[in-house]
Design a protein around this motif. Structure first.
Motif, PDB file in Angstrom:
ATOM      1  N   GLY A  11      -0.444   1.264  12.481  1.00 16.07           N
ATOM      2  CA  GLY A  11      -0.864   0.131  13.203  1.00 16.07           C
ATOM      3  C   GLY A  11      -2.490   0.136  13.588  1.00 16.07           C
ATOM      4  N   ASP A  12      -3.149   1.263  13.361  1.00 16.92           N
ATOM      5  CA  ASP A  12      -4.899   1.362  13.715  1.00 16.92           C
ATOM      6  C   ASP A  12      -5.421   1.153  12.343  1.00 16.92           C
ATOM      7  N   THR A  13      -4.887   1.047  11.303  1.00 18.73           N
ATOM      8  CA  THR A  13      -5.496   0.793   9.822  1.00 18.73           C
ATOM      9  C   THR A  13      -6.219  -0.537  10.014  1.00 18.73           C
ATOM     10  N   ASP A  14      -7.504  -0.625   9.489  1.00 20.69           N
ATOM     11  CA  ASP A  14      -8.093  -1.666   9.331  1.00 20.69           C
ATOM     12  C   ASP A  14      -7.508  -2.411   8.034  1.00 20.69           C
ATOM     13  N   LEU A  15      -7.559  -3.745   7.935  1.00 20.23           N
ATOM     14  CA  LEU A  15      -7.163  -4.395   6.793  1.00 20.23           C
ATOM     15  C   LEU A  15      -8.212  -4.477   5.851  1.00 20.23           C
ATOM     16  N   GLY A  16      -9.351  -4.613   6.321  1.00 17.67           N
ATOM     17  CA  GLY A  16     -10.491  -4.791   5.649  1.00 17.67           C
ATOM     18  C   GLY A  16     -11.189  -3.432   4.846  1.00 17.67           C
ATOM     19  N   PRO A  17     -12.675  -3.361   4.643  1.00 18.51           N
ATOM     20  CA  PRO A  17     -13.449  -2.296   4.213  1.00 18.51           C
ATOM     21  C   PRO A  17     -13.059  -0.874   4.754  1.00 18.51           C
ATOM     22  N   ALA A  18     -12.769  -0.770   6.169  1.00 13.88           N
ATOM     23  CA  ALA A  18     -12.781   0.195   6.528  1.00 13.88           C
ATOM     24  C   ALA A  18     -11.436   0.987   6.470  1.00 13.88           C
ATOM     25  N   GLY A  19     -10.183   0.419   5.994  1.00 13.04           N
ATOM     26  CA  GLY A  19      -9.132   0.790   5.824  1.00 13.04           C
ATOM     27  C   GLY A  19      -8.438   0.419   4.386  1.00 13.04           C
ATOM     28  N   LEU A  20      -7.469  -0.412   4.576  1.00 18.33           N
ATOM     29  CA  LEU A  20      -6.796  -0.970   3.082  1.00 18.33           C
ATOM     30  C   LEU A  20      -7.824  -1.438   2.197  1.00 18.33           C
ATOM     31  N   ASP A  21      -8.936  -1.866   2.451  1.00 14.26           N
ATOM     32  CA  ASP A  21     -10.047  -2.516   1.858  1.00 14.26           C
ATOM     33  C   ASP A  21      -9.379  -3.834   0.842  1.00 14.26           C
ATOM     34  N   LEU A  22      -8.693  -4.783   1.728  1.00 13.28           N
ATOM     35  CA  LEU A  22      -8.273  -5.953   1.042  1.00 13.28           C
ATOM     36  C   LEU A  22      -9.417  -6.751   1.081  1.00 13.28           C
ATOM     37  N   GLU A  23      -9.673  -7.287  -0.359  1.00 11.34           N
ATOM     38  CA  GLU A  23     -10.740  -8.218  -0.845  1.00 11.34           C
ATOM     39  C   GLU A  23     -10.275  -9.762  -0.409  1.00 11.34           C
ATOM     40  N   SER A  24     -11.149 -10.459  -0.335  1.00  7.67           N
ATOM     41  CA  SER A  24     -10.893 -11.926   0.180  1.00  7.67           C
ATOM     42  C   SER A  24      -9.514 -12.539  -0.555  1.00  7.67           C
ATOM     43  N   LEU A  25      -9.596 -12.306  -1.639  1.00  8.12           N
ATOM     44  CA  LEU A  25      -8.700 -12.649  -2.631  1.00  8.12           C
ATOM     45  C   LEU A  25      -7.039 -12.411  -2.049  1.00  8.12           C
ATOM     46  N   ALA A  26      -7.127 -11.151  -1.868  1.00  6.73           N
ATOM     47  CA  ALA A  26      -5.899 -10.168  -1.225  1.00  6.73           C
ATOM     48  C   ALA A  26      -5.516 -11.006   0.117  1.00  6.73           C
ATOM     49  N   LEU A  27      -6.550 -10.883   0.958  1.00  8.75           N
ATOM     50  CA  LEU A  27      -6.531 -11.454   2.317  1.00  8.75           C
ATOM     51  C   LEU A  27      -5.800 -12.902   1.911  1.00  8.75           C
ATOM     52  N   ALA A  28      -6.324 -13.631   1.285  1.00 12.49           N
ATOM     53  CA  ALA A  28      -5.908 -14.999   1.205  1.00 12.49           C
ATOM     54  C   ALA A  28      -4.337 -15.024   0.739  1.00 12.49           C
ATOM     55  N   GLU A  29      -3.999 -14.223  -0.355  1.00 13.91           N
ATOM     56  CA  GLU A  29      -2.605 -14.156  -0.838  1.00 13.91           C
ATOM     57  C   GLU A  29      -1.862 -13.448   0.356  1.00 13.91           C
ATOM     58  N   LEU A  30      -2.064 -12.681   1.059  1.00 13.67           N
ATOM     59  CA  LEU A  30      -1.186 -12.091   2.215  1.00 13.67           C
ATOM     60  C   LEU A  30      -1.264 -13.347   3.305  1.00 13.67           C
ATOM     61  N   SER A  31      -2.008 -13.996   3.679  1.00 16.94           N
ATOM     62  CA  SER A  31      -2.085 -15.260   4.362  1.00 16.94           C
ATOM     63  C   SER A  31      -1.131 -16.382   4.170  1.00 16.94           C
ATOM     64  N   VAL A  32      -1.116 -16.632   2.598  1.00 13.40           N
ATOM     65  CA  VAL A  32      -0.336 -17.480   2.229  1.00 13.40           C
ATOM     66  C   VAL A  32       1.027 -16.943   2.397  1.00 13.40           C
ATOM     67  N   GLN A  33       1.356 -15.739   1.858  1.00 12.33           N
ATOM     68  CA  GLN A  33       2.731 -15.374   2.218  1.00 12.33           C
ATOM     69  C   GLN A  33       3.339 -15.207   3.528  1.00 12.33           C
ATOM     70  N   VAL A  34       2.515 -14.709   4.540  1.00  8.78           N
ATOM     71  CA  VAL A  34       2.812 -14.797   5.897  1.00  8.78           C
ATOM     72  C   VAL A  34       2.956 -16.419   6.472  1.00  8.78           C
ATOM     73  N   GLU A  35       2.367 -17.253   5.783  1.00 10.95           N
ATOM     74  CA  GLU A  35       2.423 -18.779   6.317  1.00 10.95           C
ATOM     75  C   GLU A  35       3.738 -19.110   5.873  1.00 10.95           C
ATOM     76  N   ASP A  36       4.013 -18.781   4.406  1.00  5.68           N
ATOM     77  CA  ASP A  36       5.365 -19.252   3.911  1.00  5.68           C
ATOM     78  C   ASP A  36       6.547 -18.647   4.622  1.00  5.68           C
ATOM     79  N   GLU A  37       6.547 -17.628   5.112  1.00  7.35           N
ATOM     80  CA  GLU A  37       7.613 -16.796   5.768  1.00  7.35           C
ATOM     81  C   GLU A  37       7.782 -17.208   7.049  1.00  7.35           C
ATOM     82  N   PHE A  38       6.734 -17.418   7.961  1.00  9.23           N
ATOM     83  CA  PHE A  38       6.882 -17.814   9.465  1.00  9.23           C
ATOM     84  C   PHE A  38       6.562 -19.091   9.697  1.00  9.23           C
TER      85      PHE A  38
END
Length: 95
Positions: free
Chosen positions: A25-52
């Motif tokens: 739960g303490d893992t950062d989504l960005g550079p300090a953790g999973l290192d999701l780039e902007s495209l990956a964050l956008a894709e994740l956001s779209v998937q969450v938007e569609d699901e919820f």
């Protein structure tokens, strides 16, 4: 609800080829953790938007990158609650 959101996010990240085996739960989504780039964050956001059924603004991606998994999960849960509250609010008298 938070457990369902978290499970969905982790499954989505796995589908996106991210290794979530050591994510907490303490893992950062960005550079300090999973290192999701902007495209990956956008894709994740779209998937969450569609699901919820919620929406993120494009200018929120930078803020999302600084969140931990738990913070992101809590933010999604808050948006779902706000959406449910808005949907349940009376629209007015039809008389």
């Amino acid at each position: 609800m938070k457990d369902r959101i978290r499970a969905f996010v982790l499954a989505s990240l796995t589908d996106m080829q991210y290794d979530v085996s050591e994510v907490t739960g303490d893992t950062d989504l960005g550079p300090a953790g999973l290192d999701l780039e902007s495209l990956a964050l956008a894709e994740l956001s779209v998937q969450v938007e569609d699901e919820f059924g919620i929406k993120f603004d494009l200018d929120e991606m930078e803020t999302t990158a600084m969140m931990t998994l738990d913070e992101f999960t809590a933010d999604v849960a808050k948006r779902i609650d706000a959406l449910a509250t808005t949907a349940a609010a009376p629209v007015g008298d039809a008389a």
